[in-house]
Design a protein around this motif. Structure first.
Motif, PDB file in Angstrom:
ATOM      1  N   UNK A 553      58.151 185.548  76.645  1.00  0.00           N
ATOM      2  CA  UNK A 553      58.488 184.838  75.409  1.00  0.00           C
ATOM      3  C   UNK A 553      58.532 183.334  75.644  1.00  0.00           C
ATOM      4  N   UNK A 554      59.091 182.933  76.778  1.00  0.00           N
ATOM      5  CA  UNK A 554      59.154 181.514  77.106  1.00  0.00           C
ATOM      6  C   UNK A 554      57.762 180.945  77.332  1.00  0.00           C
ATOM      7  N   UNK A 555      56.884 181.708  77.981  1.00  0.00           N
ATOM      8  CA  UNK A 555      55.509 181.251  78.211  1.00  0.00           C
ATOM      9  C   UNK A 555      54.771 181.056  76.897  1.00  0.00           C
ATOM     10  N   UNK A 556      55.026 181.939  75.917  1.00  0.00           N
ATOM     11  CA  UNK A 556      54.379 181.787  74.611  1.00  0.00           C
ATOM     12  C   UNK A 556      54.911 180.568  73.867  1.00  0.00           C
ATOM     13  N   UNK A 557      56.209 180.371  73.913  1.00  0.00           N
ATOM     14  CA  UNK A 557      56.796 179.255  73.171  1.00  0.00           C
ATOM     15  C   UNK A 557      56.496 177.905  73.807  1.00  0.00           C
ATOM     16  N   UNK A 558      56.280 177.890  75.112  1.00  0.00           N
ATOM     17  CA  UNK A 558      55.951 176.641  75.828  1.00  0.00           C
ATOM     18  C   UNK A 558      54.548 176.751  76.410  1.00  0.00           C
ATOM     19  N   UNK A 563      50.560 176.662  80.728  1.00  0.00           N
ATOM     20  CA  UNK A 563      49.162 176.561  81.178  1.00  0.00           C
ATOM     21  C   UNK A 563      48.979 175.399  82.150  1.00  0.00           C
ATOM     22  N   UNK A 564      49.703 174.315  81.926  1.00  0.00           N
ATOM     23  CA  UNK A 564      49.633 173.166  82.828  1.00  0.00           C
ATOM     24  C   UNK A 564      50.078 173.552  84.238  1.00  0.00           C
ATOM     25  N   UNK A 565      51.162 174.310  84.316  1.00  0.00           N
ATOM     26  CA  UNK A 565      51.656 174.744  85.630  1.00  0.00           C
ATOM     27  C   UNK A 565      50.773 175.833  86.219  1.00  0.00           C
ATOM     28  N   UNK A 566      50.346 176.782  85.380  1.00  0.00           N
ATOM     29  CA  UNK A 566      49.504 177.876  85.876  1.00  0.00           C
ATOM     30  C   UNK A 566      48.191 177.348  86.432  1.00  0.00           C
ATOM     31  N   UNK A 567      47.673 176.280  85.833  1.00  0.00           N
ATOM     32  CA  UNK A 567      46.428 175.671  86.296  1.00  0.00           C
ATOM     33  C   UNK A 567      46.655 174.551  87.312  1.00  0.00           C
ATOM     34  N   UNK A 568      47.854 174.553  87.909  1.00  0.00           N
ATOM     35  CA  UNK A 568      48.158 173.679  89.053  1.00  0.00           C
ATOM     36  C   UNK A 568      47.994 172.196  88.725  1.00  0.00           C
ATOM     37  N   UNK A 569      48.497 171.823  87.542  1.00  0.00           N
ATOM     38  CA  UNK A 569      48.432 170.450  87.054  1.00  0.00           C
ATOM     39  C   UNK A 569      46.984 169.994  86.865  1.00  0.00           C
ATOM     40  N   UNK A 570      46.046 170.896  86.837  1.00  0.00           N
ATOM     41  CA  UNK A 570      44.623 170.628  86.574  1.00  0.00           C
ATOM     42  C   UNK A 570      43.995 169.693  87.617  1.00  0.00           C
ATOM     43  N   UNK A 571      44.520 169.709  88.820  1.00  0.00           N
ATOM     44  CA  UNK A 571      43.923 168.870  89.868  1.00  0.00           C
ATOM     45  C   UNK A 571      42.501 169.311  90.194  1.00  0.00           C
ATOM     46  N   UNK A 572      42.284 170.612  90.278  1.00  0.00           N
ATOM     47  CA  UNK A 572      40.945 171.096  90.616  1.00  0.00           C
ATOM     48  C   UNK A 572      39.934 170.717  89.540  1.00  0.00           C
TER      49      UNK A 572
END
Length: 646
Positions: A553-558, A563-572
């Motif tokens: 629920x928290x992942x959906x609301x935020x 996604x920013x954290x899951x994608x590792x701050x998009x460094x790659x």
């Protein structure tokens, strides 16, 4: 003392012997004998390393030199292969050997069902150990760089051991390339050291630091303190090897290698090489305050960054990998405030509990038939009681819960950051405390997802079983280290005996009193990391045991933050657009238009022109004598006309 020096030399060289015998003769000997040879050599080396440590502990660490051979003799430059016997090198060597031996033993069980030739794997493990030992026992920067590049090569071989898997080969290449970027700065730093000091030997460099403190380096019309430039370049090199922010992207991908590789490279050895380098170069860092501020900033920011990413990773090994990245940030922050002994203390304790966590994760993966997604696990605590117990011990040590190993070393770092009393150090302390909370949260997230939540695959859970003896014994020994190493080593690394123990192998300038003042912080400051760790554990319990629907629920609301954290701050993705795609476009242009169009095209065009000219010339050969006579006559008229007109 001569006996201790001989033991030390044997400890360094025996892993090389195992690597050579297993690597070159493994095909003839077979996997079983090759494993036995490497284990025998590693066992003997570990006994010798511990014997050398005991001898130095009782008789004194010197420093002493153990010459082995001449190495480089070119013009006025002369470098010998000499081992340095002092507190820093001997303690690091003993730690590397102990962890490496346990990883070798664990690998016997973990790789027992491997279809590819296992002798190569064990040869690579021993080669890696030898290169790391060369690095930490070096007496000059040339030998250190040899070991530095050696661990890079061996890590490439180990990460890409499963060369039939595209992800593994890509990860190996990525690790190799990213480290080469950092190593370029490192080797330039070594070059500047030679220009300034006319030597690469530690003793000669350190003795000349006071005279070189006023030297400046001019670049683009601006002058910079020479030692600041050198230390900055060396630290960039350390950032690559130790996976600090901006040069960290290779570390999580390196999890594509076998789990014992993760334990050896990413817990106790290769990634700690940068911290060792900074501690070894402490006499230079003491006169480079601006570089130390930069080190604090990078270390603290890396610490926080990696912890935020580790909170949401589904892969068990990647979660632990980001934890390693975060803990290395703590170590560099300690280096930045001049608490080098504290950094090495955390390096040592971290080696035990992080190797334990990686090998524990390997035991889970082994039991779950190579499954690494934690959301496909669950309910394993009854099926894997030993693994469950040691993973709890490793997590308690990682979270810094008293009296486990991490409590003594990580809290010492945070206390040192507070005691340093500067804006940058307080910034690091604040992020360090927040990271302590996040560390406890993602550690217990892992435990609850893997061992306590309802199993996602009941059939796999029911088929799971505890690991064989070769895997279980190293887990138990590492768990003992995770429990007692902090308590046992604290008096020598950070306590009253630390000055006598280190015997000058780590240098603190007269104005650097951090090792005395960090123990005098207010009680609430010293207690806060433990309190926030307990809050992190409680929050993980709420999220994954009491209210398991809350994280989703928290992942959906935020969503954007998740996604920013899951994608590792998009460094790659950022590096893909900034570096990889432009480089690929330039390479494609040079290949298609440069090589194929110009280099290969010019000879091709000449061939075509020659062939076309030959065809035209053939058309003139008609076989008609009248035409030939007319042509000759026309030519004669032209020649006579030109001659008469001239």
């Amino acid at each position: 003392m001569q006996t201790d020096l001989h033991l030390f030399a044997a400890a360094i060289l025996l892993p090389l012997a195992g690597a050579v015998v297993a690597g070159l003769g493994g095909r003839l000997m077979g996997d079983t004998l090759a494993k036995a040879v490497t284990l025998l050599c590693m066992g003997a080396a570990t006994v010798c390393g511990i014997g050398a440590l005991w001898g130095g502990w009782t008789s004194g660490f010197g420093p002493y030199a153990v010459p082995l051979a001449d190495w480089v003799n070119a013009g006025g430059f002369h470098a010998t292969w000499t081992l340095r016997f002092d507190t820093l090198s001997v303690t690091m060597s003993a730690m590397v050997l102990c962890v490496s031996l346990l990883v070798h033993c664990y690998s016997v069980g973990y790789m027992s069902h491997e279809t590819m030739p296992v002798y190569r794997f064990f040869a690579y493990l021993s080669l890696f150990t030898f290169a790391m030992l060369m690095l930490v026992s070096s007496s000059d920067l040339i030998q250190l760089f040899f070991g530095w590049e050696g661990v890079g090569l061996a890590s490439y071989l180990l990460i890409g051991y499963w060369y039939d898997r595209p992800a593994a080969t890509a990860a190996a290449i990525k690790a190799f390339v990213v480290n080469r970027v950092a190593d370029l700065f490192f080797i330039v730093g070594i070059g500047l050291i030679y220009v300034l000091f006319h030597s690469v030997r530690y003793d000669e460099i350190f003795a000349a630091v006071p005279q070189a403190a006023g030297a400046f380096y001019t670049l683009f019309g601006h002058s910079f303190p020479m030692l600041e430039v050198i230390c900055f370049l060396l630290f960039i090199g350390a950032m690559g090897k130790s996976a600090q922010l901006f040069l960290h992207t290779w570390l999580p991908d390196a999890m594509e290698g076998p789990t014992p590789v993760s334990a050896l490279i990413h817990a106790a050895t290769m990634v700690t090489a940068g911290v060792f380098l900074m501690a070894r170069m402490s006499p230079l860092l003491e006169v480079a305050p601006n570089t130390r501020l930069f080190i604090i900033f990078i270390g603290a920011t890396t610490c926080f960054f990696a912890a935020t990413v580790g909170m949401v990773q589904p892969d068990i090994k990647r979660t632990i990998a980001y934890s390693t990245c975060s803990q290395l940030g703590y170590m560099f922050a300690a280096v930045g405030v001049g608490a080098y002994q504290v950094a090495i203390f955390h390096l040592t304790t971290h080696a035990f509990f992080k190797a334990l966590l990686f090998l524990g994760a390997g035991s889970v993966i082994h039991a779950m038939h190579d499954e690494q997604n934690m959301f496909r696990m669950g309910g394993l605590w009854k099926k894997l009681p030993l693994t469950y117990g040691v993973m709890w011990i490793g997590s308690l040590a990682l979270a810094g819960v008293f009296p486990f190993a991490g409590y003594w070393s990580k809290d010492a770092i945070l206390n040192a950051l507070w005691a340093a009393d500067g804006r940058m150090s307080h910034y690091a302390w604040m992020l360090g405390v927040i990271t302590a909370f996040l560390t406890a949260f993602y550690s217990w997230r892992l435990l609850f997802l893997v061992f306590h939540r309802a199993p996602a695959d009941v059939q796999k859970r029911d088929a799971a079983h505890e690991s064989p003896l070769f895997m279980s014994v190293p887990l138990v020994l590492l768990a003992i280290g995770a429990v007692v190493s902090g308590l046992v080593l604290a008096p020598y690394y950070i306590g009253a005996q630390q000055s006598a123990f280190w015997q000058g192998s780590i240098f603190n300038a007269p104005g650097n009193t951090i090792m005395e003042t960090f123990e005098q912080v207010p009680g609430v400051v010293a207690l806060l990391p433990s309190l926030v760790a307990l809050v992190g554990i409680a929050l993980a319990f709420l999220f994954y045991i009491a209210s398991p629907g809350l994280p989703e629920a928290l992942a959906r609301s935020c969503g954007p933050v998740y996604r920013f954290l899951l994608n590792k701050w998009y460094f790659d993705e950022l590096y893909e657009h900034i570096f990889v795609k432009p480089y690929a476009a330039i390479a494609r242009f040079l290949w298609k238009d440069g090589e194929e169009g110009a280099v290969e095209g010019l000879p091709r065009d000449l061939v075509r022109a020659t062939a076309s000219g030959a065809v035209d010339a053939v058309r003139l050969q008609t076989g008609s004598i009248a035409l030939y006579a007319f042509t000759m006559l026309a030519g004669l008229v032209v020649v006579l006309t030109v001659a008469l007109c001239g």
